[in-house]
Each structure stands twice: as structure tokens, then as C-alpha cells.
Design a protein around this motif. Structure first.
Motif, PDB file in Angstrom:
ATOM      1  N   ARG A  65      44.996  43.575  25.295  1.00 25.15           N
ATOM      2  CA  ARG A  65      45.774  42.448  25.823  1.00 25.15           C
ATOM      3  C   ARG A  65      45.309  42.235  27.254  1.00 25.15           C
ATOM      4  O   ARG A  65      45.357  43.167  28.061  1.00 25.15           O
ATOM      5  N   THR A  66      44.864  41.045  27.561  1.00 29.54           N
ATOM      6  CA  THR A  66      44.360  40.792  28.909  1.00 29.54           C
ATOM      7  C   THR A  66      45.099  39.619  29.540  1.00 29.54           C
ATOM      8  O   THR A  66      45.339  38.607  28.889  1.00 29.54           O
ATOM      9  N   ALA A  67      45.432  39.780  30.804  1.00 34.01           N
ATOM     10  CA  ALA A  67      46.011  38.668  31.556  1.00 34.01           C
ATOM     11  C   ALA A  67      44.899  37.681  31.889  1.00 34.01           C
ATOM     12  O   ALA A  67      43.731  38.066  32.014  1.00 34.01           O
ATOM     13  N   PRO A  68      45.259  36.402  32.041  1.00 37.66           N
ATOM     14  CA  PRO A  68      44.247  35.430  32.455  1.00 37.66           C
ATOM     15  C   PRO A  68      43.582  35.891  33.760  1.00 37.66           C
ATOM     16  O   PRO A  68      44.253  36.379  34.662  1.00 37.66           O
ATOM     17  N   GLY A  69      42.286  35.751  33.823  1.00 41.12           N
ATOM     18  CA  GLY A  69      41.575  36.149  35.033  1.00 41.12           C
ATOM     19  C   GLY A  69      41.106  37.585  35.033  1.00 41.12           C
ATOM     20  O   GLY A  69      40.428  38.018  35.964  1.00 41.12           O
ATOM     21  N   THR A  70      41.448  38.338  33.994  1.00 36.31           N
ATOM     22  CA  THR A  70      40.984  39.735  33.939  1.00 36.31           C
ATOM     23  C   THR A  70      39.481  39.763  33.774  1.00 36.31           C
ATOM     24  O   THR A  70      38.922  39.097  32.899  1.00 36.31           O
ATOM     25  N   THR A  71      38.840  40.545  34.614  1.00 33.40           N
ATOM     26  CA  THR A  71      37.385  40.655  34.478  1.00 33.40           C
ATOM     27  C   THR A  71      37.032  41.682  33.409  1.00 33.40           C
ATOM     28  O   THR A  71      37.827  42.566  33.074  1.00 33.40           O
ATOM     29  N   LEU A  72      35.816  41.551  32.919  1.00 31.44           N
ATOM     30  CA  LEU A  72      35.329  42.523  31.949  1.00 31.44           C
ATOM     31  C   LEU A  72      35.315  43.923  32.564  1.00 31.44           C
ATOM     32  O   LEU A  72      35.670  44.909  31.902  1.00 31.44           O
ATOM     33  N   ALA A  73      34.945  44.020  33.828  1.00 32.26           N
ATOM     34  CA  ALA A  73      34.927  45.328  34.490  1.00 32.26           C
ATOM     35  C   ALA A  73      36.313  45.956  34.510  1.00 32.26           C
ATOM     36  O   ALA A  73      36.481  47.156  34.248  1.00 32.26           O
ATOM     37  N   SER A  74      37.328  45.174  34.826  1.00 29.52           N
ATOM     38  CA  SER A  74      38.694  45.685  34.861  1.00 29.52           C
ATOM     39  C   SER A  74      39.146  46.125  33.481  1.00 29.52           C
ATOM     40  O   SER A  74      39.773  47.182  33.321  1.00 29.52           O
ATOM     41  N   LEU A  75      38.836  45.328  32.484  1.00 26.39           N
ATOM     42  CA  LEU A  75      39.202  45.698  31.117  1.00 26.39           C
ATOM     43  C   LEU A  75      38.560  47.033  30.732  1.00 26.39           C
ATOM     44  O   LEU A  75      39.223  47.934  30.195  1.00 26.39           O
TER      45      LEU A  75
END
Ligand code: FES
Ligand code: FES
Length: 164
Positions: free
Chosen positions: A14-24
Motif C-alpha cells: 500500500r503506497t501513499a501518493p508520492g511514495t518513491t520506489l526507494a522509500s517503498l
């Protein structure tokens, strides 16, 4: 909820809008080989493969990724000889840039290098020019990649002529 394939495993995320691939990759999936330094697409430490091609994960929106992602963890077997060459050559000091270099060089080596040593070295320097290292001066990194290509070509017949 989205599904996301990383290192051969499909995960629900589940990702918030604006989540970068690195953060995920780092914060949600615990893949800490993905290093963050500049966080604006300038240093290459966050390089991963998306669909087999190098991608800067700090400036890639996770929601836009629709191909398999591979991090250094997922390349452990394929890059074993390359990582050994890095160690043998002293191609890292602090090691912060090393996962990004290994990921990028692993993709580069899949296509082989020019057979002529000087051309191979120039090719590696050009292709890895977006991966910044503050410590080593690059010579050992280039030598490690070229040495790996030579060994693979000698033992496995990995392509090494088509770029000459
Ligand atoms: S942290 Fe992504 S390019 Fe520097
Ligand atoms: S080994 Fe320290 S930044 Fe590359």
C-alpha cells in the motif's frame, strides 16, 4: 493495495501518493541495499533494475512502476563474481555507493563489454558515470567490472565482441 514484484516475489503493498520506489523498497520492504544520498537523481546510489534496466529509485514514483524490480539482494547470485572482484581490487572504501555500482554493472555485464581492454574500460566509465563514489577514484571499480567481463567471456563464452 497494489501488487508489486521485487526480486522474484510478488508482494502486496500500500503506497501513499508520492511514495518513491526507494522509500517503498527500503521502508516498507526492508531492502536496505538501496542507499539514499542525494535523493534528487544525481548520485546513483539508489540504482535498482526495473524491467532489467537501471533506474534511479529516488526519483521514480512507486505507483508508476509496472515491471519487475530487482535490487542488489536479488542479484546476489548473479553478481557473486563481480562482488568478489570488487573485494579483490579494493573497489570500495566506505561502501555506500557499492550496491548501486554492483546493480548497474550487473546489468551492463549482461550485454558484454568490448574485447579490447582500453575500449572496455572507456565503455564502463561512460556507462557508470552516473554512479558517484566519494572514496575510490573509480579506477578499481572499472578494473573490477572489466576483470569480471574477461573472466566470464573466458569461462562461459559471455558476449564480448559485439560492442567492438
Ligand atoms: S539517491 Fe538517488 S540518485 Fe542519489
Ligand atoms: S566507496 Fe565510499 S562512496 Fe564509494
Amino acid at each position: 493495495m497494489d501488487t508489486f514484484t521485487v526480486n522474484g516475489t510478488t508482494r502486496a503493498v500500500r503506497t501513499a501518493p508520492g511514495t518513491t520506489l526507494a522509500s517503498l523498497l527500503r521502508d516498507q520492504l526492508g531492502l536496505t541495499s538501496v542507499k539514499l544520498a542525494c535523493e534528487r537523481g544525481e548520485c546513483g546510489t539508489c540504482t535498482v533494475l526495473v524491467g532489467g534496466r537501471p533506474r534511479l529509485s529516488c526519483v521514480t514514483l512507486a505507483a508508476l512502476v509496472d515491471e519487475e524490480v530487482t535490487t542488489a539482494e536479488g542479484l546476489a547470485e548473479e553478481s557473486a563474481d563481480l562482488r568478489a572482484a570488487f573485494a579483490d581490487r579494493g573497489a570500495f572504501q566506505c561502501g555506500f555507493c557499492t550496491p548501486g555500482h554492483v546493480v548497474h554493472a550487473t546489468a551492463l555485464l549482461r550485454g558484454g563489454l568490448p574485447a579490447a581492454p582500453e575500449r572496455a574500460a572507456r565503455h564502463v566509465r561512460r556507462e557508470l558515470s552516473g554512479n558517484i563514489c566519494r572514496c575510490t577514484g573509480y579506477t578499481a571499480i572499472v578494473e573490477a567490472v572489466c576483470e569480471t567481463a574477461r573472466r566470464r567471456a573466458a569461462t562461459e563464452g559471455v558476449p564480448g565482441e559485439e560492442l567492438t
